[in-house]
Scaffold this motif. Sequence first.
Motif, mmCIF file in Angstrom:
data_model
loop_
_atom_site.group_PDB
_atom_site.id
_atom_site.type_symbol
_atom_site.label_atom_id
_atom_site.label_comp_id
_atom_site.label_asym_id
_atom_site.label_seq_id
_atom_site.Cartn_x
_atom_site.Cartn_y
_atom_site.Cartn_z
ATOM 1 N N ARG A 39 47.197 32.568 41.195
ATOM 2 C CA ARG A 39 47.193 33.945 41.712
ATOM 3 C C ARG A 39 47.013 34.960 40.581
ATOM 4 N N TRP A 40 47.733 34.757 39.476
ATOM 5 C CA TRP A 40 47.628 35.670 38.331
ATOM 6 C C TRP A 40 46.200 35.689 37.796
ATOM 7 N N MET A 41 45.612 34.497 37.626
ATOM 8 C CA MET A 41 44.270 34.389 37.059
ATOM 9 C C MET A 41 43.219 34.986 37.994
ATOM 10 N N ALA A 61 39.248 39.109 39.036
ATOM 11 C CA ALA A 61 38.683 40.042 40.005
ATOM 12 C C ALA A 61 38.713 41.483 39.512
ATOM 13 N N ASN A 62 39.684 41.810 38.681
ATOM 14 C CA ASN A 62 39.887 43.199 38.275
ATOM 15 C C ASN A 62 39.630 43.473 36.799
ATOM 16 N N LEU A 63 39.163 42.484 36.057
ATOM 17 C CA LEU A 63 38.868 42.653 34.636
ATOM 18 C C LEU A 63 37.690 43.606 34.473
ATOM 19 N N ASP A 75 40.462 24.329 43.366
ATOM 20 C CA ASP A 75 40.047 24.726 44.716
ATOM 21 C C ASP A 75 40.844 25.944 45.187
ATOM 22 N N SER A 76 42.136 25.958 44.907
ATOM 23 C CA SER A 76 42.983 27.080 45.289
ATOM 24 C C SER A 76 42.556 28.358 44.570
ATOM 25 N N PHE A 77 42.205 28.243 43.299
ATOM 26 C CA PHE A 77 41.716 29.386 42.524
ATOM 27 C C PHE A 77 40.478 29.985 43.186
ATOM 28 N N ASN A 78 39.517 29.138 43.545
ATOM 29 C CA ASN A 78 38.287 29.612 44.169
ATOM 30 C C ASN A 78 38.565 30.247 45.535
ATOM 31 N N GLU A 79 39.456 29.655 46.313
ATOM 32 C CA GLU A 79 39.805 30.218 47.618
ATOM 33 C C GLU A 79 40.540 31.549 47.465
ATOM 34 N N THR A 80 41.376 31.677 46.444
ATOM 35 C CA THR A 80 42.083 32.934 46.193
ATOM 36 C C THR A 80 41.093 34.031 45.834
ATOM 37 N N LEU A 81 40.091 33.707 45.022
ATOM 38 C CA LEU A 81 39.042 34.684 44.693
ATOM 39 C C LEU A 81 38.275 35.097 45.949
ATOM 40 N N GLU A 141 44.097 33.346 29.448
ATOM 41 C CA GLU A 141 45.065 32.277 29.569
ATOM 42 C C GLU A 141 46.281 32.771 30.322
ATOM 43 N N SER A 142 46.727 31.994 31.285
ATOM 44 C CA SER A 142 47.943 32.349 32.009
ATOM 45 C C SER A 142 49.143 31.779 31.266
ATOM 46 N N GLY A 143 50.320 32.249 31.659
ATOM 47 C CA GLY A 143 51.551 31.699 31.111
ATOM 48 C C GLY A 143 51.809 32.007 29.663
#
Length: 147
Positions: free
Chosen positions: A43-45, A50-52, A107-113, A144-146
């Motif tokens: 979610r963070w990434m 999306a907003n960078l 897959d979750s990253f792509n779906e979140t985008l 990088e997250s985290g």
Amino acid sequence: MKVVVQRSKQAKVLIQGEAVGAIDSGLVLLVGITHDDSEADVRWMADKVANLRIFEDESGKMNHSVSDIKGELLSISQFTLYGDCRKGRRPNFMGAAKPEQAEKLYDSFNETLRALGLTVETGRFGAMMDVELVNSGPVTIILESGM
């Protein structure tokens, strides 16, 4: 989670010479997942990508995001982002998540985008791929997250 973000005028990913994903103006994302990544990292990434603000406004300043310009994303799984080359001459990939975990989060990253309203094209997880892109600028950012 680590993502190399490249601003692109056009890009495509090919498997055995066949285009499986292609975009016009937008971002190419090389996506690496490590062992301790979670849905929170995803979610963070996704929000960060999306907003960078790395697209120019009318004054030539980087003030617009891929969302602002209605750009597209080409997301490519890239376990080699976690290659450790500090010792020896061959990378150690122990930092990369196991394929089952990595594919689920990728897959979750792509779906979140997509849920954020972005068009997302992809390669194929685990496949040998060729990536062609015109890097605009060039602009390349590593997220990088985290941290």
